[in-house]
Each structure stands twice: as C-alpha cells, then as structure tokens.
Write a protein that holds these residues in place. Structure first.
Motif, PDB file in Angstrom:
ATOM      1  N   PRO A 176      12.781  34.599  36.289  1.00  0.00           N
ATOM      2  CA  PRO A 176      14.128  34.940  36.805  1.00  0.00           C
ATOM      3  C   PRO A 176      15.150  36.389  36.405  1.00  0.00           C
ATOM      4  N   SER A 177      15.769  36.924  36.592  1.00  0.00           N
ATOM      5  CA  SER A 177      16.839  38.152  36.420  1.00  0.00           C
ATOM      6  C   SER A 177      17.540  37.108  37.052  1.00  0.00           C
ATOM      7  N   PHE A 178      19.037  37.151  35.772  1.00  0.00           N
ATOM      8  CA  PHE A 178      20.766  36.676  36.801  1.00  0.00           C
ATOM      9  C   PHE A 178      21.323  37.695  36.741  1.00  0.00           C
ATOM     10  N   ILE A 179      22.270  37.753  37.840  1.00  0.00           N
ATOM     11  CA  ILE A 179      23.133  38.332  38.189  1.00  0.00           C
ATOM     12  C   ILE A 179      24.940  36.976  38.515  1.00  0.00           C
ATOM     13  N   TRP A 180      25.562  37.939  37.747  1.00  0.00           N
ATOM     14  CA  TRP A 180      26.601  37.483  37.665  1.00  0.00           C
ATOM     15  C   TRP A 180      28.114  38.483  38.874  1.00  0.00           C
ATOM     16  N   ASN A 181      28.587  37.629  39.298  1.00  0.00           N
ATOM     17  CA  ASN A 181      29.955  38.083  39.847  1.00  0.00           C
ATOM     18  C   ASN A 181      30.726  37.420  39.937  1.00  0.00           C
ATOM     19  N   PHE A 182      32.532  37.934  40.273  1.00  0.00           N
ATOM     20  CA  PHE A 182      33.235  37.466  40.756  1.00  0.00           C
ATOM     21  C   PHE A 182      33.993  37.634  41.579  1.00  0.00           C
ATOM     22  N   GLN A 183      34.756  37.038  42.360  1.00  0.00           N
ATOM     23  CA  GLN A 183      35.809  37.438  44.018  1.00  0.00           C
ATOM     24  C   GLN A 183      37.263  36.174  43.067  1.00  0.00           C
ATOM     25  N   LYS A 225      41.965  34.863  47.902  1.00  0.00           N
ATOM     26  CA  LYS A 225      42.897  35.379  48.542  1.00  0.00           C
ATOM     27  C   LYS A 225      42.747  37.182  48.283  1.00  0.00           C
ATOM     28  N   SER A 226      41.546  37.366  47.756  1.00  0.00           N
ATOM     29  CA  SER A 226      40.885  38.860  48.407  1.00  0.00           C
ATOM     30  C   SER A 226      39.537  38.378  48.380  1.00  0.00           C
ATOM     31  N   PHE A 227      39.064  40.248  49.386  1.00  0.00           N
ATOM     32  CA  PHE A 227      37.507  39.886  49.841  1.00  0.00           C
ATOM     33  C   PHE A 227      37.350  40.933  48.232  1.00  0.00           C
ATOM     34  N   ASP A 228      37.379  40.825  47.627  1.00  0.00           N
ATOM     35  CA  ASP A 228      36.927  42.534  46.499  1.00  0.00           C
ATOM     36  C   ASP A 228      35.716  40.989  45.499  1.00  0.00           C
ATOM     37  N   VAL A 229      34.977  41.859  45.221  1.00  0.00           N
ATOM     38  CA  VAL A 229      33.523  41.155  44.397  1.00  0.00           C
ATOM     39  C   VAL A 229      33.602  42.109  43.715  1.00  0.00           C
ATOM     40  N   THR A 230      33.822  41.768  42.114  1.00  0.00           N
ATOM     41  CA  THR A 230      32.991  42.136  40.486  1.00  0.00           C
ATOM     42  C   THR A 230      32.300  41.709  40.166  1.00  0.00           C
ATOM     43  N   ASP A 231      31.194  42.527  39.687  1.00  0.00           N
ATOM     44  CA  ASP A 231      30.033  41.901  38.501  1.00  0.00           C
ATOM     45  C   ASP A 231      30.325  41.814  37.819  1.00  0.00           C
ATOM     46  N   TRP A 269      41.769  35.650  36.102  1.00  0.00           N
ATOM     47  CA  TRP A 269      40.427  35.642  36.524  1.00  0.00           C
ATOM     48  C   TRP A 269      40.339  33.534  37.666  1.00  0.00           C
ATOM     49  N   PHE A 270      41.350  33.578  37.753  1.00  0.00           N
ATOM     50  CA  PHE A 270      41.137  32.235  38.331  1.00  0.00           C
ATOM     51  C   PHE A 270      40.079  32.463  40.105  1.00  0.00           C
ATOM     52  N   GLY A 271      39.118  31.650  40.281  1.00  0.00           N
ATOM     53  CA  GLY A 271      38.698  32.451  41.717  1.00  0.00           C
ATOM     54  C   GLY A 271      36.850  31.885  41.907  1.00  0.00           C
ATOM     55  N   LEU A 272      36.068  32.201  42.568  1.00  0.00           N
ATOM     56  CA  LEU A 272      34.450  32.313  42.447  1.00  0.00           C
ATOM     57  C   LEU A 272      34.587  33.358  41.717  1.00  0.00           C
ATOM     58  N   TYR A 273      33.070  32.439  41.380  1.00  0.00           N
ATOM     59  CA  TYR A 273      32.500  33.205  40.347  1.00  0.00           C
ATOM     60  C   TYR A 273      30.366  32.627  40.405  1.00  0.00           C
TER      61      TYR A 273
END
Length: 348
Positions: free
Chosen positions: A28-35, A38-44, A78-82
């Motif tokens: 497969p190919s992999f993609i990581w993002n970060f949220q 207390k925010s709904f913004d998602v960053t690759d 940088w604390f959040g959901l990966y």
C-alpha cells in the motif's frame, strides 16, 4: 490492520515514535495527517517538515506493510490526534494515535471547609484536570510542622462531574484544623495552594443531652396541659350556661311561690288583726270608765233573785284597767236593766 488505536503521553521537547502495521497485498501507500486538540482542522504531514520523519516498509513474504512516524522536539501545539491511512487497489484502512502531554494533575481549586458536626469536617473541592484520585491532608499548625493524610481516597468521577467532597471524622473537638487536597496520577501529584481552616465542634456531653431532653419534655407537657385546661374551661363555660338557663325558670317559680306564700301569710295575719286596725284611737275620748246605775236618769232597779221583792241597787265600780276591751251586751230581763258607758282614751 494489526494495530489498534493507542494513546501516548509525552513531555514537551521529547521525541514521539508512532508505528503502524497493515496486512496488505499488494503493497500500500501511506498518508499521515494531524488534528490538534480542540480543533477540527486536519493537516497532512510530510517527511522532512515540522520535525516529521516517515519510514515505510513492506515484507512480501508475510504481506506485512509498516509505516513509522517520528517527530522530534514535541511542542505544545503538536499534541493531538495523528492518523495514518494505508491504500492499495483492494481498498484502504486507517489507524489513529492520541498524543497527550505528560502532565502532573492540575491543582485542586475552590476548596471549601464546613465544620457543622461534632468531631468532623466536610471538605469539598473542584478538579484541576488530569487527576486520577485524591487525598485530603490536615494540620493544626497550618502545615508548618505537622501534617496528617486522611487514609480514604476519592477516585476521579467517570460521569464528567468535577466537584468532589469528603467527610473527615475522628477530629478533636474544640481545635482549629487546616485542610488541603492532593491530586494524584501516574506522573506525579499536586497540592492545593491555600490551606483553609475551621474550628471543629466538641461533642455534646450526656448531661447536656439529658437537660435538652428534659427541657423538650417539659415544654411539650406544658403545652398539652395548657391546651387541656383551655378545653376544660370552654367545656364548663358552655355547659354552665346551659345549666343556668335550664335552672333559671324553676328558681323564679320557687321565688314566686315564696312571695305568694308570704303574701298569703301576710293576708291572713292582716285579716286576723283587722278588728284592731279598724279601731281609731284618735276618735276615742280620754281614759274614763264609769257605770251609771240610777242617778238623774231613770234606771230600773235590779232585783235579786234571792231576796225576792227587796229592791237593791248595784253599781258597777272598781273595774279593771281602762284599756280593757269588753263586749257591751244589752239584755232585757223583766224590769232590770244595766247601762255601761266605757270611754278609752288614746295614747298621748
């Protein structure tokens, strides 16, 4: 997908390593993002930017695909959901990792103390965050030299409430106690900043209790006695009026009978005395009693039966007191007649 969602606790400036494993064929190919929290913004996330290093491997012998993300010098933002997503021509799968700061519990706040019961105190406070359980500590000298830990622990609420309370028993009455709250988690503990104190009440003595009970009993007895007395008085007043009304007529009748009886007696007595009352003493002349037999009037001689025709005259002399009442009778017997003139003088 072999890995499950996991939570990692790290401190700032530490390095975090997130490893994900998938079963995939083909690779497969992999993609990581970060949220962030207390925010709904998602960053690759891209390899080589913002301290991110991504390494992907695939083992064809066992069809295992692995992707590892390393991030150095973690910052607060940088604390959040990966999230990592593996995709091939057969589909896709995703794994998530929660990264939280390794923190000691927050400081308990809103500390309140209530000393209302004897030999005890109630302590209440609010959660400061990241706590797992609590202990209450107390002192009699503002924690300068002495400190005691209450052995009962309070665990963190699971219903979302952040208000806690605990009763501290077996304290010495009459003393001033100061209290604090300590919050614990697996990384350490924190203590509430201010010590709050109060004076613990002494237990009541048995004598005081007995006097209190006696006072209550006497009060209740007095109230009951007063109510009973008022009730009896009202009862007798009502019944007394009824009795007075029913007995009033016989008393009047009896009084009338007595009056009539008195009147009857008086009437009878007056009738008996009526002959005396009819005598008017003013019309009676001065006291003088005399009997005139013969004289210058013509008087018939009194003839004695024993002497036959011998004529003797008798005069009435030496009568009794002049106030003697006599019935004056005039009889005619032959040629003999008696005349009596009685005069009764009235009182001066």
């Amino acid at each position: 997908m072999l890995d499950e969602n996991q939570t990692f606790y790290i401190s700032q400036s530490d390095t975090i390593i997130l490893s994900s494993t998938f079963i995939s064929n083909p690779a497969p190919s992999f993609i990581w993002n970060f949220q962030p929290y207390k925010s709904f913004d998602v960053t690759d996330l891209r390899n080589g930017t913002d301290g991110v290093i991504i390494q992907n491997t695939f083992e064809g012998s066992n069809l295992t695909a692995i992707s590892v993300l390393t991030r150095t010098s973690i910052q607060e933002s940088w604390f959040g959901l990966y999230n990592v997503t593996a995709t091939n021509n057969q589909g896709s799968a995703m794994l998530s990792f929660a990264v939280r700061e390794k923190l000691n519990p927050g400081i308990p706040n809103s500390l309140l103390i209530g000393c209302t019961d004897a030999s005890s105190a109630e302590v209440s406070w609010s959660d400061g965050g990241d706590s797992q359980y609590y202990h209450v500590i107390f002192s009699t000298d503002r924690f300068l030299l002495s400190q005691e830990v209450y052995p009962v622990s309070i665990t963190k609420h699971t219903d979302g409430s952040d208000v806690y309370s605990q009763n501290i028993d077996n304290l010495d009455g009459g003393n001033v106690y100061f209290f604090k709250v300590v919050a614990y988690n697996k990384y350490g503990h924190t203590t509430s900043a201010d010590a709050v104190g109060c004076t613990v009440h002494e237990p009541c003595s048995s004598g005081t209790d007995s006097m209190y009970v006696t006072g209550v009993v006497l009060t209740v007895t007095g109230v009951l006695t007063l109510l009973f007395t008022v009730g009896i008085e009202i009862y007798f007043r009502r019944n007394g009026r009824l009795c007075h009304r029913t007995r009033k007529l016989p008393k009047q009748k009896e009084y009338q009978d007595v009056q009539l009886s008195d009147l009857g007696g008086r009437s009878q007595s007056e009738n008996e005395r009526s002959p005396y009352r009819e005598l008017d003493t003013n019309e009676v002349a001065k006291a003088s009693v005399y009997s005139e037999i013969g004289g210058h009037h013509n008087v018939n001689p009194i003839v004695s039966d024993n002497e036959g025709d011998g004529g003797k005259y008798e005069s009435l002399e030496g009568r009794s007191n002049p106030n003697v009442y006599e019935e004056l009778n005039t009889t005619t017997s032959g040629n003999r007649g008696t005349y009596i003139n009685t005069t009764i003088a009235g009182r001066d």
